[in-house]
Design a protein around this motif. Structure first.
Motif, short mmCIF file in Angstrom:
data_model
loop_
_atom_site.label_atom_id
_atom_site.label_comp_id
_atom_site.label_asym_id
_atom_site.label_seq_id
_atom_site.Cartn_x
_atom_site.Cartn_y
_atom_site.Cartn_z
N ALA A 93 0.83 -1.20 0.00
CA ALA A 93 0.00 0.00 0.00
C ALA A 93 0.87 1.26 0.00
CB ALA A 93 -0.93 -0.01 1.22
N ILE A 94 1.92 1.25 0.80
CA ILE A 94 2.83 2.41 0.84
C ILE A 94 3.48 2.61 -0.53
CG2 ILE A 94 5.02 3.24 1.81
CD1 ILE A 94 4.11 1.95 4.47
N LEU A 95 3.90 1.53 -1.16
CA LEU A 95 4.52 1.59 -2.48
C LEU A 95 3.55 2.17 -3.50
CD1 LEU A 95 7.22 0.69 -3.82
CD2 LEU A 95 6.12 -1.47 -4.32
N ALA A 96 2.29 1.72 -3.48
CA ALA A 96 1.29 2.21 -4.43
C ALA A 96 0.99 3.69 -4.20
CB ALA A 96 0.02 1.38 -4.31
N VAL A 97 0.83 4.08 -2.95
CA VAL A 97 0.51 5.48 -2.65
C VAL A 97 1.70 6.38 -3.01
CG1 VAL A 97 0.05 7.10 -0.76
CG2 VAL A 97 -1.21 4.95 -0.90
N ALA A 98 2.91 5.96 -2.67
CA ALA A 98 4.09 6.77 -3.01
C ALA A 98 4.23 6.91 -4.52
CB ALA A 98 5.35 6.15 -2.41
N GLY A 99 3.98 5.83 -5.24
CA GLY A 99 4.03 5.90 -6.70
C GLY A 99 2.97 6.82 -7.26
N PHE A 118 10.19 11.63 -12.23
CA PHE A 118 9.01 11.41 -11.39
C PHE A 118 8.01 10.49 -12.08
CE2 PHE A 118 10.73 14.69 -8.84
CZ PHE A 118 10.11 14.61 -7.61
N LEU A 119 7.84 10.67 -13.39
CA LEU A 119 6.90 9.82 -14.12
C LEU A 119 7.35 8.36 -14.11
CD1 LEU A 119 4.36 9.81 -15.95
CD2 LEU A 119 5.94 9.91 -17.88
N LEU A 120 8.62 8.11 -14.41
CA LEU A 120 9.12 6.73 -14.47
C LEU A 120 9.16 6.06 -13.10
CD1 LEU A 120 11.95 7.13 -17.13
CD2 LEU A 120 9.69 6.09 -17.43
N THR A 121 9.65 6.77 -12.08
CA THR A 121 9.71 6.15 -10.75
C THR A 121 8.32 5.96 -10.17
OG1 THR A 121 10.06 8.28 -9.63
CG2 THR A 121 12.03 7.02 -10.25
N GLY A 122 7.41 6.89 -10.42
CA GLY A 122 6.04 6.73 -9.96
C GLY A 122 5.35 5.57 -10.63
N ALA A 123 5.51 5.47 -11.96
CA ALA A 123 4.90 4.36 -12.70
C ALA A 123 5.49 3.03 -12.26
CB ALA A 123 5.09 4.58 -14.20
N ALA A 124 6.79 3.00 -12.03
CA ALA A 124 7.44 1.75 -11.60
C ALA A 124 6.91 1.31 -10.24
CB ALA A 124 8.96 1.93 -11.55
N SER A 125 6.75 2.25 -9.31
CA SER A 125 6.23 1.90 -7.99
C SER A 125 4.80 1.37 -8.06
CB SER A 125 6.26 3.12 -7.06
OG SER A 125 7.59 3.48 -6.77
N VAL A 126 3.96 2.02 -8.85
CA VAL A 126 2.58 1.55 -9.00
C VAL A 126 2.56 0.18 -9.68
CG1 VAL A 126 0.38 2.02 -10.16
CG2 VAL A 126 1.59 3.86 -8.96
N LEU A 127 3.40 -0.01 -10.69
CA LEU A 127 3.47 -1.29 -11.40
C LEU A 127 3.94 -2.41 -10.46
CD1 LEU A 127 3.20 -2.78 -14.11
CD2 LEU A 127 5.60 -2.23 -14.52
N ILE A 128 4.96 -2.14 -9.68
CA ILE A 128 5.47 -3.15 -8.74
C ILE A 128 4.39 -3.49 -7.70
CG2 ILE A 128 7.15 -3.55 -6.89
CD1 ILE A 128 9.15 -1.88 -8.59
N ALA A 129 3.70 -2.49 -7.21
CA ALA A 129 2.61 -2.74 -6.25
C ALA A 129 1.53 -3.60 -6.90
CB ALA A 129 2.02 -1.42 -5.76
N GLY A 130 1.22 -3.35 -8.15
CA GLY A 130 0.23 -4.15 -8.87
C GLY A 130 0.68 -5.60 -9.04
N ILE A 132 2.80 -7.20 -7.12
CA ILE A 132 2.75 -7.83 -5.79
C ILE A 132 1.32 -8.23 -5.46
CG2 ILE A 132 3.02 -7.42 -3.32
CD1 ILE A 132 5.44 -5.62 -4.05
N LEU A 133 0.36 -7.33 -5.69
CA LEU A 133 -1.03 -7.64 -5.38
C LEU A 133 -1.57 -8.79 -6.24
CD1 LEU A 133 -2.67 -4.16 -4.75
CD2 LEU A 133 -2.24 -5.99 -3.10
N ALA A 134 -1.15 -8.83 -7.50
CA ALA A 134 -1.62 -9.90 -8.40
C ALA A 134 -1.11 -11.27 -7.96
CB ALA A 134 -1.18 -9.60 -9.83
N ASN A 135 0.01 -11.30 -7.27
CA ASN A 135 0.62 -12.56 -6.83
C ASN A 135 0.80 -12.57 -5.31
OD1 ASN A 135 1.26 -13.60 -9.59
ND2 ASN A 135 2.49 -11.73 -9.62
N PHE A 136 -0.11 -11.94 -4.60
CA PHE A 136 0.08 -11.67 -3.18
C PHE A 136 0.31 -12.93 -2.35
CE2 PHE A 136 -1.12 -10.37 1.13
CZ PHE A 136 -0.27 -9.28 1.25
N ALA A 137 -0.45 -13.98 -2.58
CA ALA A 137 -0.32 -15.20 -1.77
C ALA A 137 1.06 -15.82 -1.91
CB ALA A 137 -1.40 -16.21 -2.15
N GLU A 138 1.63 -15.76 -3.10
CA GLU A 138 2.95 -16.35 -3.32
C GLU A 138 4.09 -15.42 -2.91
OE1 GLU A 138 0.83 -15.94 -6.11
OE2 GLU A 138 -0.14 -17.87 -5.82
N VAL A 139 3.88 -14.12 -3.10
CA VAL A 139 4.96 -13.15 -2.92
C VAL A 139 5.11 -12.68 -1.48
CG1 VAL A 139 5.72 -10.83 -3.59
CG2 VAL A 139 4.82 -12.37 -5.30
#
Length: 172
Positions: A93-99, A118-130, A132-139
């Motif tokens: 959640a922190i990663l997604a909000v920061a992104g 800012f665009l690239l690091t923000g997009a990367a953080s949101v993408l990584i959060a996504g 993680i959430l898509a594979n949450f049980a395994e990750v």
């Protein structure tokens, strides 16, 4: 022992612990969650003590918050594996909000040189959060261990660099 040697020793030790943590990320995650639980219990107990010893208007609030903090720590210690899921969700959640914040800032700075950073690091953080959430049980059981190991390794490398900097005479 010279100052630079102490920093070098600390850096080597931290790097070694980082490698050990990365070799068994689940065990490192459980250790990190257990340590977090212990620290939360100590902080909660200190806040409860301060609330009971004080005579100010915030006694009840401090007592409730201290009790909640203590109980959260106890829950993490009681089941550290489940605690890895909780902390992983919090970090995601922190990663997604920061992104998201960086993306909003990028939009407001679209006419500056730092827009792309800012665009690239923000997009990367949101993408990584996504991801993680898509594979949450395994990750999630390994996420905390990976972050813990990477932090120890990075800290060790920085301390070794500091030691070598000091050994070579500092700011030349």
């Amino acid at each position: 022992m010279l100052s630079w040697k102490r920093w070098l020793f600390a850096g080597i030790l931290s790097s070694a612990f980082g490698i050990i943590a990365l070799a068994n990320v689940v065990a490192a995650a459980i250790a990190a969650v257990t340590l977090t639980g212990i620290l939360l219990m100590l902080a909660g107990a200190a806040q409860i003590y301060a609330a009971l010893a004080g005579r100010d208007d915030n006694r009840v609030v401090s007592l409730v918050l201290g009790s909640l903090t203590f109980c959260l720590g106890a829950l993490l210690i009681a089941d550290p594996f489940a605690g890895t899921f909780t902390l992983a969700l919090l970090l995601t959640a922190i990663l997604a909000v920061a992104g998201g914040v960086r993306l909003v800032l990028a939009w407001s700075m679209r006419r500056t040189r730092i827009f792309w950073i800012f665009l690239l690091t923000g997009a990367a953080s949101v993408l990584i959060a996504g991801v993680i959430l898509a594979n949450f049980a395994e990750v999630s059981p390994i996420l905390i261990g990976i972050l813990f190991g990477v932090e120890l390794l990075g800290n060790g490398i920085a301390l070794i660099a500091l030691a070598l900097f000091l050994r070579l005479g500092g700011s030349r």
